[in-house]
Motif scaffolding. Sequence first.
Motif, PDB file in Angstrom:
ATOM      1  N   ARG A  10       0.867  -1.169   0.000  1.00  0.00           N
ATOM      2  CA  ARG A  10       0.000   0.000   0.000  1.00  0.00           C
ATOM      3  C   ARG A  10       0.914   1.234   0.000  1.00  0.00           C
ATOM      4  NH1 ARG A  10      -5.252  -1.396   1.141  1.00  0.00           N
ATOM      5  NH2 ARG A  10      -5.536  -3.534   1.892  1.00  0.00           N
ATOM      6  N   LEU A  11       1.272   1.648  -1.173  1.00  0.00           N
ATOM      7  CA  LEU A  11       2.281   2.699  -1.348  1.00  0.00           C
ATOM      8  C   LEU A  11       1.595   4.028  -1.570  1.00  0.00           C
ATOM      9  CD1 LEU A  11       4.441   0.709  -3.875  1.00  0.00           C
ATOM     10  CD2 LEU A  11       4.682   0.764  -1.393  1.00  0.00           C
ATOM     11  N   LEU A  93     -15.330 -10.117  -0.623  1.00  0.00           N
ATOM     12  CA  LEU A  93     -14.428  -8.962  -0.653  1.00  0.00           C
ATOM     13  C   LEU A  93     -12.998  -9.343  -0.275  1.00  0.00           C
ATOM     14  CD1 LEU A  93     -14.213  -5.894  -1.022  1.00  0.00           C
ATOM     15  CD2 LEU A  93     -14.816  -5.643   1.390  1.00  0.00           C
ATOM     16  N   ASP A  94     -12.043  -8.916  -1.095  1.00  0.00           N
ATOM     17  CA  ASP A  94     -10.623  -9.034  -0.765  1.00  0.00           C
ATOM     18  C   ASP A  94     -10.175  -7.702  -0.172  1.00  0.00           C
ATOM     19  OD1 ASP A  94      -7.927  -9.404  -0.546  1.00  0.00           O
ATOM     20  OD2 ASP A  94      -7.547  -9.719  -2.686  1.00  0.00           O
ATOM     21  N   ARG A  95     -10.084  -7.681   1.127  1.00  0.00           N
ATOM     22  CA  ARG A  95      -9.722  -6.430   1.811  1.00  0.00           C
ATOM     23  C   ARG A  95      -8.220  -6.167   1.802  1.00  0.00           C
ATOM     24  NH1 ARG A  95     -13.959  -4.388   4.858  1.00  0.00           N
ATOM     25  NH2 ARG A  95     -15.769  -5.781   5.034  1.00  0.00           N
ATOM     26  N   ASP A  96      -7.450  -7.162   1.388  1.00  0.00           N
ATOM     27  CA  ASP A  96      -5.993  -7.011   1.361  1.00  0.00           C
ATOM     28  C   ASP A  96      -5.453  -6.763  -0.044  1.00  0.00           C
ATOM     29  OD1 ASP A  96      -5.630  -7.446   4.127  1.00  0.00           O
ATOM     30  OD2 ASP A  96      -5.885  -9.599   3.824  1.00  0.00           O
ATOM     31  N   ALA A  97      -6.339  -6.450  -0.965  1.00  0.00           N
ATOM     32  CA  ALA A  97      -5.897  -6.167  -2.330  1.00  0.00           C
ATOM     33  C   ALA A  97      -4.916  -4.999  -2.322  1.00  0.00           C
ATOM     34  CB  ALA A  97      -7.092  -5.843  -3.216  1.00  0.00           C
ATOM     35  N   PRO A  98      -3.795  -5.114  -3.019  1.00  0.00           N
ATOM     36  CA  PRO A  98      -2.790  -4.035  -2.999  1.00  0.00           C
ATOM     37  C   PRO A  98      -3.305  -2.750  -3.615  1.00  0.00           C
ATOM     38  CG  PRO A  98      -2.254  -5.643  -4.692  1.00  0.00           C
ATOM     39  CD  PRO A  98      -3.386  -6.225  -3.904  1.00  0.00           C
ATOM     40  N   THR A  99      -2.938  -1.650  -3.038  1.00  0.00           N
ATOM     41  CA  THR A  99      -3.302  -0.331  -3.551  1.00  0.00           C
ATOM     42  C   THR A  99      -2.054   0.531  -3.667  1.00  0.00           C
ATOM     43  OG1 THR A  99      -3.677   0.585  -1.344  1.00  0.00           O
ATOM     44  CG2 THR A  99      -5.564  -0.472  -2.434  1.00  0.00           C
ATOM     45  N   VAL A 123      -6.114   2.654  -7.034  1.00  0.00           N
ATOM     46  CA  VAL A 123      -5.409   3.883  -6.660  1.00  0.00           C
ATOM     47  C   VAL A 123      -6.278   4.633  -5.654  1.00  0.00           C
ATOM     48  CG1 VAL A 123      -4.376   6.033  -7.486  1.00  0.00           C
ATOM     49  CG2 VAL A 123      -4.360   3.986  -8.939  1.00  0.00           C
ATOM     50  N   ILE A 124      -5.734   4.901  -4.492  1.00  0.00           N
ATOM     51  CA  ILE A 124      -6.473   5.623  -3.461  1.00  0.00           C
ATOM     52  C   ILE A 124      -5.633   6.782  -2.948  1.00  0.00           C
ATOM     53  CG2 ILE A 124      -7.720   3.531  -2.777  1.00  0.00           C
ATOM     54  CD1 ILE A 124      -5.938   3.361  -0.315  1.00  0.00           C
ATOM     55  N   ASP A 125      -6.305   7.789  -2.384  1.00  0.00           N
ATOM     56  CA  ASP A 125      -5.577   8.948  -1.868  1.00  0.00           C
ATOM     57  C   ASP A 125      -5.202   8.733  -0.409  1.00  0.00           C
ATOM     58  OD1 ASP A 125      -7.853   9.364  -0.372  1.00  0.00           O
ATOM     59  OD2 ASP A 125      -8.566  11.068  -1.553  1.00  0.00           O
ATOM     60  N   ARG A 126      -4.644   9.761   0.215  1.00  0.00           N
ATOM     61  CA  ARG A 126      -4.166   9.642   1.594  1.00  0.00           C
ATOM     62  C   ARG A 126      -5.291   9.308   2.574  1.00  0.00           C
ATOM     63  NH1 ARG A 126       0.869  11.612   2.940  1.00  0.00           N
ATOM     64  NH2 ARG A 126       2.029  12.678   1.292  1.00  0.00           N
ATOM     65  N   ASP A 127      -6.489   9.756   2.251  1.00  0.00           N
ATOM     66  CA  ASP A 127      -7.622   9.548   3.140  1.00  0.00           C
ATOM     67  C   ASP A 127      -8.356   8.243   2.861  1.00  0.00           C
ATOM     68  OD1 ASP A 127      -7.186  12.023   4.406  1.00  0.00           O
ATOM     69  OD2 ASP A 127      -8.246  13.053   2.777  1.00  0.00           O
TER      70      ASP A 127
END
Length: 340
Positions: A10-11, A93-99, A123-127
């Motif tokens: 999760r980078l 749901l795969d809650r550990d999918a890499p983002t 792709v997700i933001d800081r929040d």
Amino acid sequence: MVSAIRDKTRLHHQPSVLPDSYKLIEQASTHLSRNVPIAQTGQSVAACLRLLHSQRFEVVSHLIVCDGERFLGVVRIEDLLIANAEQDIDHLLDRDAPTVGPDVDQEMAAWRAIRLAESALSVIDRDGRFIGLISSHRLLAVVLQEHDEDIARLGGFLKNSTMARLASEEPLLRRFLHRLPWLLLGLACALLAADLVGYFESRLQQTLLLAFFIPGIVYIADAVGTQTETVIVRGLSVGVDIRRVVKLELLSGLGIGLALAIVALPLIWWRWHDLPVAITVASAILASCSIATVVALSLPWLFDRLHIDPAFGSGPLATVIQDMLSLLIYFALAVAILAD
């Protein structure tokens, strides 16, 4: 174990050594798709299948599950299609999918996806809000692009392809904003050039023949400068130290100017029967070609040092500087040689 490994993927907002003007082309956000199916937590499988049939999505390999705008995980389409229609989507749901964050380096994102056998990256933001999905074909394109670049560097063909890719792939608005300021500067200098010509109006009235050669002198200086600039920009793109070519280019500019002056002097004298004007024009050609070479050498190097793409600024700026200097040199020589 897999979950622990995935948590490390999760980078978000990794630092980059690239200049700000080149970062966008190397970031994960460049490759994301926003038109993807998004479900809310608690929805049924049947509702999600109806969502998939409701419109055409750009990427349907994954169903994104959110709580409002907050990203929760993904459901792979192959799992969704065989699930019980009344089942809650959260069970798949795969809650550990890499983002990844939007400004993570594209190569890092692509290789992490490959190592984890993931066909897409969220792709997700800081929040934690979902921004988009990087599809498998975009990940593959990044890997191939980075591979070609690495091979080119190892073979000594390429120093850095970032600026070239940026100039070729950037959207219309950014192209417009990158180019217009330099052309506006050129327009301002064109107005100054008109004032410069007006300043020598009395000399032109005394010797109207001088006006005939203004376009030719300006063109020749620009042409010599363009040739030098092309050589320098190409050299910079493959990592050539500009100090290795400065002496050769300066001598080339001087030699070309001298050759053109030697040709121009007798032709102008023979055609217009005015030796002082012929000497003025030939001297202006020699001086303008030499100065144009200096300008064409200096500006690409300066732009490269400032991490500005020479393709956008050095050409237009070099042109206006060369034009102004050519006119100034020409009229200064005219005043000196044709003085009453």
